[in-house]
Motif scaffolding. Structure first.
Motif, PDB file in Angstrom:
ATOM      1  N   GLU A   1     113.071  20.181 140.615  1.00 12.55           N
ATOM      2  CA  GLU A   1     114.205  20.972 140.373  1.00 12.55           C
ATOM      3  C   GLU A   1     114.687  20.135 138.801  1.00 12.55           C
ATOM      4  N   LEU A   2     114.680  18.968 138.832  1.00 14.72           N
ATOM      5  CA  LEU A   2     115.147  18.334 137.696  1.00 14.72           C
ATOM      6  C   LEU A   2     114.304  18.829 136.533  1.00 14.72           C
ATOM      7  N   TYR A   3     112.925  18.506 136.728  1.00 15.28           N
ATOM      8  CA  TYR A   3     111.929  18.848 135.739  1.00 15.28           C
ATOM      9  C   TYR A   3     112.235  20.309 135.101  1.00 15.28           C
ATOM     10  N   ARG A   4     112.463  21.277 135.961  1.00 18.77           N
ATOM     11  CA  ARG A   4     112.411  22.739 135.821  1.00 18.77           C
ATOM     12  C   ARG A   4     113.752  22.968 134.822  1.00 18.77           C
TER      13      ARG A   4
ATOM     14  N   LEU B   1     116.335  24.279 129.931  1.00 20.22           N
ATOM     15  CA  LEU B   1     117.323  23.684 128.908  1.00 20.22           C
ATOM     16  C   LEU B   1     116.809  23.837 127.608  1.00 20.22           C
ATOM     17  N   LYS B   2     115.753  22.925 127.635  1.00 26.57           N
ATOM     18  CA  LYS B   2     115.047  22.963 126.154  1.00 26.57           C
ATOM     19  C   LYS B   2     114.761  24.170 125.518  1.00 26.57           C
ATOM     20  N   GLY B   3     114.321  25.157 126.308  1.00 25.96           N
ATOM     21  CA  GLY B   3     113.982  26.597 125.671  1.00 25.96           C
ATOM     22  C   GLY B   3     115.590  27.340 125.369  1.00 25.96           C
TER      23      GLY B   3
ATOM     24  N   ILE C   1     118.853  20.057 118.542  1.00 24.02           N
ATOM     25  CA  ILE C   1     119.298  18.587 119.055  1.00 24.02           C
ATOM     26  C   ILE C   1     119.096  18.826 120.480  1.00 24.02           C
ATOM     27  N   ILE C   2     119.354  19.837 121.415  1.00 20.15           N
ATOM     28  CA  ILE C   2     119.252  19.984 122.577  1.00 20.15           C
ATOM     29  C   ILE C   2     117.572  19.942 122.783  1.00 20.15           C
TER      30      ILE C   2
END
Length: 254
Positions: free
Chosen positions: A49-52, A57-59, A68-69
């Motif tokens: 869940e954390l990795y997903r 969020l990166k996308g 920056i995100i």
């Protein structure tokens, strides 16, 4: 036409602000998952869940023009991947991961200013990157073949390196524009943007990686563009493993 464009930009800004307003809740969830992994390292669901969540969020950061995100999440993804591979979840991991979440919270505040200045956050990211690296050097592998990627990693595993792998030229260029690396290994036959075009584009920018040492690996013989400025051009043959180690040693700083 002008009215339509104004309405479009207003909609984009409304979406960006909505994204920022949701960021604290996402950070709260990330913190809970990190603390769960610290106390129970074998909780696979928490890691997944954390990795997903970080990947998503990166996308989203890129979609809303918040590079920056994107950079922050890319570094956190690297930390998660490496820690997972080493089965190293615990207090040291949690401390570093929570530091990334703290920087995410600061982005939400800074991004809403009239003239956002992310320099302090970028400095914090660089400190975390150096902590993760310790005495290792950082290399980017841009290669579309998973077989070749595995060969590179196996060949270089004895060297003090942290290797980041991307599968297409456009993603590689995006990371090279925003993150510091000590060297890059480039497959000539990359998807989306081939290796020659990738390095020619990077050399034309004024970024920290503009002059990065680059090693080209190709199954084809052919001209190597002067403006791509490769430190070495290696063939995909039985000598590749030996030549790759020598080429990486030759470009490593310090």
């Amino acid at each position: 036409m002008t009215a339509n464009m104004d309405a479009f930009h207003a909609l984009l800004e409304e979406m960006r602000l909505a994204f920022l307003s949701e960021l604290p809740e996402r950070c709260d969830r990330f913190e809970a998952l990190i603390l769960s992994l610290e106390t129970s390292p074998d909780v696979r669901d928490a890691f997944n869940e954390l990795y997903r969540g970080v990947h998503s969020l990166k996308g989203s950061g890129g979609t809303h023009g918040l590079s920056i995100i994107t950079t922050l999440c890319q570094q956190m993804e690297d930390l998660l991947s490496e820690t997972h591979a080493q089965q190293g979840f615990g207090t040291a991991f949690a401390t570093r991961a929570l530091a990334y979440v703290d920087l995410m919270r600061r982005v939400e505040t800074v991004a809403q200013q009239d003239k956002p200045d992310y320099s302090d956050i970028e400095t914090g990211l660089e400190r975390l990157r150096q902590l993760t690296l310790q005495r290792r050097k950082s290399g980017l592998i841009a290669e579309s073949s998973t077989v070749m990627t595995g060969l590179y990693q196996k060949t270089l595993e004895a060297l003090p390196l942290q290797l980041t792998v991307v599968g297409d030229g456009l993603t590689a260029l995006a990371r090279l524009l925003h993150e510091p690396f000590d060297f890059v290994i480039v497959g000539r036959e990359l998807r989306v943007l081939n290796g020659m075009a990738l390095m020619a584009a990077l050399r034309a920018t004024e970024t920290r990686n503009q002059h990065i040492p680059a090693i080209l690996v190709s199954s084809k013989r052919g001209e190597v563009l002067d403006h791509a400025r490769f430190s070495a051009a290696l063939s995909r043959d039985q000598t590749l493993a030996t030549n790759l180690v020598a080429a990486v040693r030759a470009v490593l700083p310090g």
